[in-house]
Design a protein around this motif. Sequence first.
Motif, PDB file in Angstrom:
ATOM      1  N   LEU A  76     -13.201  19.124 -23.099  1.00  0.00           N
ATOM      2  CA  LEU A  76     -13.595  20.510 -22.872  1.00  0.00           C
ATOM      3  C   LEU A  76     -12.925  21.438 -23.863  1.00  0.00           C
ATOM      4  O   LEU A  76     -11.871  21.132 -24.406  1.00  0.00           O
ATOM      5  N   LYS A  77     -13.541  22.581 -24.098  1.00  0.00           N
ATOM      6  CA  LYS A  77     -12.943  23.579 -24.978  1.00  0.00           C
ATOM      7  C   LYS A  77     -11.834  24.326 -24.259  1.00  0.00           C
ATOM      8  O   LYS A  77     -10.801  24.645 -24.838  1.00  0.00           O
ATOM      9  N   ARG A  78     -12.031  24.598 -22.968  1.00  0.00           N
ATOM     10  CA  ARG A  78     -11.047  25.361 -22.210  1.00  0.00           C
ATOM     11  C   ARG A  78     -11.078  24.899 -20.761  1.00  0.00           C
ATOM     12  O   ARG A  78     -12.121  24.637 -20.208  1.00  0.00           O
ATOM     13  N   SER A  79      -9.895  24.787 -20.166  1.00  0.00           N
ATOM     14  CA  SER A  79      -9.824  24.454 -18.743  1.00  0.00           C
ATOM     15  C   SER A  79      -8.804  25.360 -18.075  1.00  0.00           C
ATOM     16  O   SER A  79      -7.824  25.773 -18.677  1.00  0.00           O
ATOM     17  N   LEU A  80      -9.074  25.664 -16.831  1.00  0.00           N
ATOM     18  CA  LEU A  80      -8.201  26.529 -16.048  1.00  0.00           C
ATOM     19  C   LEU A  80      -8.022  25.897 -14.677  1.00  0.00           C
ATOM     20  O   LEU A  80      -8.997  25.574 -14.004  1.00  0.00           O
ATOM     21  N   ALA A  81      -6.779  25.686 -14.287  1.00  0.00           N
ATOM     22  CA  ALA A  81      -6.479  25.135 -12.973  1.00  0.00           C
ATOM     23  C   ALA A  81      -5.909  26.239 -12.099  1.00  0.00           C
ATOM     24  O   ALA A  81      -5.117  27.048 -12.551  1.00  0.00           O
ATOM     25  N   SER A  82      -6.310  26.245 -10.856  1.00  0.00           N
ATOM     26  CA  SER A  82      -5.866  27.290  -9.935  1.00  0.00           C
ATOM     27  C   SER A  82      -5.383  26.647  -8.645  1.00  0.00           C
ATOM     28  O   SER A  82      -6.078  25.830  -8.052  1.00  0.00           O
ATOM     29  N   ILE A  83      -4.185  27.026  -8.219  1.00  0.00           N
ATOM     30  CA  ILE A  83      -3.648  26.521  -6.959  1.00  0.00           C
ATOM     31  C   ILE A  83      -3.308  27.684  -6.048  1.00  0.00           C
ATOM     32  O   ILE A  83      -3.164  28.817  -6.502  1.00  0.00           O
ATOM     33  N   GLU A  84      -3.183  27.388  -4.771  1.00  0.00           N
ATOM     34  CA  GLU A  84      -2.760  28.418  -3.823  1.00  0.00           C
ATOM     35  C   GLU A  84      -1.253  28.572  -3.907  1.00  0.00           C
ATOM     36  O   GLU A  84      -0.522  27.605  -3.850  1.00  0.00           O
ATOM     37  N   CYS A  85      -0.806  29.780  -4.081  1.00  0.00           N
ATOM     38  CA  CYS A  85       0.630  30.056  -4.152  1.00  0.00           C
ATOM     39  C   CYS A  85       1.117  30.570  -2.813  1.00  0.00           C
ATOM     40  O   CYS A  85       0.424  31.313  -2.132  1.00  0.00           O
ATOM     41  N   ARG A  86       2.316  30.176  -2.466  1.00  0.00           N
ATOM     42  CA  ARG A  86       2.901  30.631  -1.213  1.00  0.00           C
ATOM     43  C   ARG A  86       3.541  31.995  -1.404  1.00  0.00           C
ATOM     44  O   ARG A  86       4.020  32.327  -2.484  1.00  0.00           O
ATOM     45  N   ASP A  87       3.577  32.769  -0.354  1.00  0.00           N
ATOM     46  CA  ASP A  87       4.128  34.120  -0.393  1.00  0.00           C
ATOM     47  C   ASP A  87       5.623  34.173  -0.163  1.00  0.00           C
ATOM     48  O   ASP A  87       6.253  35.177  -0.405  1.00  0.00           O
ATOM     49  N   ASP A  88       6.237  33.101   0.351  1.00  0.00           N
ATOM     50  CA  ASP A  88       7.640  33.174   0.728  1.00  0.00           C
ATOM     51  C   ASP A  88       8.609  32.858  -0.372  1.00  0.00           C
ATOM     52  O   ASP A  88       8.488  32.508  -1.404  1.00  0.00           O
TER      53      ASP A  88
END
Length: 76
Positions: free
Chosen positions: A64-76
């Motif tokens: 791929l030319k570009r990839s973006l990974a996204s995870i859920e971040c915790r607030d604490d």
Amino acid sequence: MTNYSKEPSSLFSGVVNEYVKYRPRYPKDFIDQVLNWFQADGQGRLLDAGCGPGTVTLDMSIALKRSLASIECRDD
């Protein structure tokens, strides 16, 4: 029925390194089949939402030319 006493977002809290170490990766043949099905030609983009440690994103990023990974971040 399983009764979890923790919130689902905290079930793996404190065991991230073990999860990454012991979770099997997807077979290369599977990754190649998915990339072929989407006709990945080195110019495409990938958004992997909820990617965990990002292993699929890393495995597919070579095609791929570009990839973006996204995870859920915790607030604490």
